[in-house]
Design a protein around this motif. Structure first.
Motif, PDB file in Angstrom:
ATOM      1  N   ARG A 178       5.385   9.018 -16.620  1.00  0.00           N
ATOM      2  CA  ARG A 178       5.063   8.069 -15.570  1.00  0.00           C
ATOM      3  C   ARG A 178       3.952   8.589 -14.659  1.00  0.00           C
ATOM      4  O   ARG A 178       3.060   7.856 -14.274  1.00  0.00           O
ATOM      5  N   SER A 179       4.008   9.863 -14.303  1.00  0.00           N
ATOM      6  CA  SER A 179       2.985  10.390 -13.412  1.00  0.00           C
ATOM      7  C   SER A 179       1.613  10.346 -14.067  1.00  0.00           C
ATOM      8  O   SER A 179       0.613  10.024 -13.427  1.00  0.00           O
ATOM      9  N   LEU A 180       1.555  10.662 -15.385  1.00  0.00           N
ATOM     10  CA  LEU A 180       0.286  10.592 -16.103  1.00  0.00           C
ATOM     11  C   LEU A 180      -0.224   9.167 -16.122  1.00  0.00           C
ATOM     12  O   LEU A 180      -1.402   8.900 -15.890  1.00  0.00           O
ATOM     13  N   TRP A 181       0.670   8.211 -16.413  1.00  0.00           N
ATOM     14  CA  TRP A 181       0.248   6.807 -16.473  1.00  0.00           C
ATOM     15  C   TRP A 181      -0.283   6.341 -15.127  1.00  0.00           C
ATOM     16  O   TRP A 181      -1.290   5.658 -15.041  1.00  0.00           O
ATOM     17  N   ARG A 182       0.385   6.751 -14.043  1.00  0.00           N
ATOM     18  CA  ARG A 182      -0.076   6.313 -12.737  1.00  0.00           C
ATOM     19  C   ARG A 182      -1.469   6.831 -12.425  1.00  0.00           C
ATOM     20  O   ARG A 182      -2.246   6.182 -11.734  1.00  0.00           O
ATOM     21  N   ARG A 183      -1.803   7.999 -12.934  1.00  0.00           N
ATOM     22  CA  ARG A 183      -3.131   8.543 -12.696  1.00  0.00           C
ATOM     23  C   ARG A 183      -4.211   7.781 -13.456  1.00  0.00           C
ATOM     24  O   ARG A 183      -5.362   7.757 -13.053  1.00  0.00           O
ATOM     25  N   GLN A 184      -3.839   7.154 -14.573  1.00  0.00           N
ATOM     26  CA  GLN A 184      -4.850   6.483 -15.383  1.00  0.00           C
ATOM     27  C   GLN A 184      -4.487   5.023 -15.648  1.00  0.00           C
ATOM     28  O   GLN A 184      -4.970   4.407 -16.566  1.00  0.00           O
ATOM     29  N   ARG A 185      -3.654   4.465 -14.784  1.00  0.00           N
ATOM     30  CA  ARG A 185      -3.085   3.161 -15.112  1.00  0.00           C
ATOM     31  C   ARG A 185      -4.110   2.026 -15.071  1.00  0.00           C
ATOM     32  O   ARG A 185      -3.879   0.961 -15.615  1.00  0.00           O
ATOM     33  N   GLU A 186      -5.217   2.238 -14.378  1.00  0.00           N
ATOM     34  CA  GLU A 186      -6.271   1.228 -14.382  1.00  0.00           C
ATOM     35  C   GLU A 186      -7.397   1.710 -15.276  1.00  0.00           C
ATOM     36  O   GLU A 186      -8.285   2.440 -14.827  1.00  0.00           O
ATOM     37  N   PRO A 187      -7.392   1.377 -16.553  1.00  0.00           N
ATOM     38  CA  PRO A 187      -8.463   1.836 -17.454  1.00  0.00           C
ATOM     39  C   PRO A 187      -9.826   1.433 -16.905  1.00  0.00           C
ATOM     40  O   PRO A 187     -10.014   0.322 -16.414  1.00  0.00           O
ATOM     41  N   LYS A 188     -10.770   2.334 -16.980  1.00  0.00           N
ATOM     42  CA  LYS A 188     -12.101   2.086 -16.435  1.00  0.00           C
ATOM     43  C   LYS A 188     -12.900   1.220 -17.396  1.00  0.00           C
ATOM     44  O   LYS A 188     -13.832   1.654 -18.063  1.00  0.00           O
ATOM     45  N   ILE A 189     -12.512  -0.035 -17.477  1.00  0.00           N
ATOM     46  CA  ILE A 189     -13.172  -0.982 -18.366  1.00  0.00           C
ATOM     47  C   ILE A 189     -13.603  -2.184 -17.535  1.00  0.00           C
ATOM     48  O   ILE A 189     -12.793  -2.785 -16.834  1.00  0.00           O
ATOM     49  N   THR A 190     -14.863  -2.525 -17.592  1.00  0.00           N
ATOM     50  CA  THR A 190     -15.393  -3.641 -16.828  1.00  0.00           C
ATOM     51  C   THR A 190     -15.288  -4.920 -17.651  1.00  0.00           C
ATOM     52  O   THR A 190     -15.830  -5.012 -18.750  1.00  0.00           O
ATOM     53  N   LEU A 191     -14.589  -5.905 -17.102  1.00  0.00           N
ATOM     54  CA  LEU A 191     -14.400  -7.176 -17.790  1.00  0.00           C
ATOM     55  C   LEU A 191     -15.386  -8.210 -17.264  1.00  0.00           C
ATOM     56  O   LEU A 191     -15.901  -8.098 -16.149  1.00  0.00           O
ATOM     57  N   ASP A 192     -15.628  -9.213 -18.081  1.00  0.00           N
ATOM     58  CA  ASP A 192     -16.364 -10.377 -17.631  1.00  0.00           C
ATOM     59  C   ASP A 192     -15.667 -10.932 -16.376  1.00  0.00           C
ATOM     60  O   ASP A 192     -14.444 -11.020 -16.327  1.00  0.00           O
TER      61      ASP A 192
ATOM     62  N   VAL B 218     -12.989 -13.582 -16.988  1.00  0.00           N
ATOM     63  CA  VAL B 218     -11.802 -13.018 -17.632  1.00  0.00           C
ATOM     64  C   VAL B 218     -11.019 -12.176 -16.635  1.00  0.00           C
ATOM     65  O   VAL B 218      -9.785 -12.245 -16.563  1.00  0.00           O
ATOM     66  N   ALA B 219     -11.729 -11.368 -15.846  1.00  0.00           N
ATOM     67  CA  ALA B 219     -11.056 -10.511 -14.872  1.00  0.00           C
ATOM     68  C   ALA B 219     -10.258 -11.338 -13.865  1.00  0.00           C
ATOM     69  O   ALA B 219      -9.132 -10.969 -13.491  1.00  0.00           O
ATOM     70  N   ALA B 220     -10.834 -12.457 -13.422  1.00  0.00           N
ATOM     71  CA  ALA B 220     -10.123 -13.317 -12.472  1.00  0.00           C
ATOM     72  C   ALA B 220      -8.845 -13.872 -13.093  1.00  0.00           C
ATOM     73  O   ALA B 220      -7.788 -13.930 -12.444  1.00  0.00           O
ATOM     74  N   TRP B 221      -8.932 -14.287 -14.355  1.00  0.00           N
ATOM     75  CA  TRP B 221      -7.744 -14.784 -15.054  1.00  0.00           C
ATOM     76  C   TRP B 221      -6.695 -13.690 -15.195  1.00  0.00           C
ATOM     77  O   TRP B 221      -5.502 -13.909 -14.940  1.00  0.00           O
ATOM     78  N   VAL B 222      -7.106 -12.490 -15.573  1.00  0.00           N
ATOM     79  CA  VAL B 222      -6.169 -11.380 -15.747  1.00  0.00           C
ATOM     80  C   VAL B 222      -5.471 -11.070 -14.423  1.00  0.00           C
ATOM     81  O   VAL B 222      -4.248 -10.870 -14.384  1.00  0.00           O
ATOM     82  N   ASP B 223      -6.230 -11.042 -13.335  1.00  0.00           N
ATOM     83  CA  ASP B 223      -5.635 -10.767 -12.025  1.00  0.00           C
ATOM     84  C   ASP B 223      -4.586 -11.810 -11.664  1.00  0.00           C
ATOM     85  O   ASP B 223      -3.469 -11.481 -11.256  1.00  0.00           O
TER      86      ASP B 223
END
Length: 278
Positions: free
Chosen positions: A24-38, A41-46
């Protein structure tokens, strides 16, 4: 998605070593993958992610299921993996994603983003569902063998009662309508990828030989049709033989298919198609 309707069993008693249950601690450190979405699409995902979180908070859930298409559903799954890590996550691949012959993006950067997204889904989902073994083999070939244990194959099927209700019968063969042979295609045609061009040119030759005409044969395409296909029909003089029906609701498409003498399948233009076997 209620666990009582889960289509495949998921054993969470012994999660893999890299699963967030164990890291869990590892996931929390990287839980937001550094990927830029259109941005769209990003608005829909949010918005979709927040809607699901609200539902979970209000009534609870047993499992998270994301179902392509569209692939942005799996992006919602990735977002929720970070926040609802206690929920088992099932990602259903209705088709291959980046291995599809239809996977065409404008730039290499866009293609790279989706390859990274797919890899994240394969890594962090608890179960991966495919509709054929061939699709599973195609997608999973590029990933470590340990991920194959997540794979389940759930073939396409149909609900007989729903089908009968849709076509207004008891499942028996529909009474033959007057007129010529009726061939029906339901689905989406894609120019250069899934086209009826060979069939249309063959019909043109049969027309020229006097073998068929509008009174002996009707070919119906139900769904999205590219303009090039419509223009080809017009240029070949097949207007009295070929008919196009705009996209319709699912039950209406079943009724159109039930009225056919012959159902037409058009496979993808690919050396190793996974679509027709499904």
């Amino acid at each position: 998605y209620s666990g009582s309707y889960l289509p495949v069993p998921v054993d969470m008693t012994d999660p893999p070593a890299e699963h967030p249950f164990r890291q869990r601690s590892l996931w929390r450190r990287q839980r937001e993958p550094k990927i830029t979405l259109d941005p769209t699409v990003a608005a829909w995902v949010d918005r979709a992610s927040e809607a699901v979180r609200s539902c979970v908070r209000a009534g609870g859930a047993d499992v998270l299921l994301t179902f392509a298409q569209p692939w942005s559903d799996h992006m919602v799954g990735l977002r929720l993996r970070a926040r609802l890590w206690r929920l088992p996550w099932i990602a259903h691949f209705s088709d291959p994603w980046v291995d599809s012959p239809y996977f065409t993006r404008a730039t290499e950067e866009e293609r790279a983003v989706e390859r990274r997204l797919e890899a994240q889904v394969v890594r962090w989902a608890d179960a991966l569902v495919f509709v054929t073994e061939r699709t599973a083999d195609l997608v999973m070939a590029k990933y470590p063998a340990r991920y194959r244990s997540k794979v389940h194959v759930l073939p396409h099927g149909f609900d007989r009662e729903m089908l009968n209700a849709a076509i207004g019968g008891d499942g028996a063969v529909q009474e033959r309508e007057p007129g010529g042979l009726r061939i029906v295609f339901t689905g989406q045609l894609l120019q250069g990828m899934r086209t009826p061009d060979a069939l249309l040119r063959a019909l043109h030759e049969l027309r020229a030989a006097g073998s068929v005409d509008g009174s002996t044969l009707e070919v119906v395409f139900v769904g999205l049709t590219p303009p090039d296909t419509v223009h080809l029909v017009e240029s070949l003089g097949l207007g009295d033989t070929v008919r196009f029906v705009p996209r319709v609701a699912y039950f209406q498409s079943l009724r159109e298919a039930a009225r056919a003498d012959v159902l037409l399948l058009i496979d993808a233009s690919s050396q190793n198609s996974v679509f027709l076997p499904s």
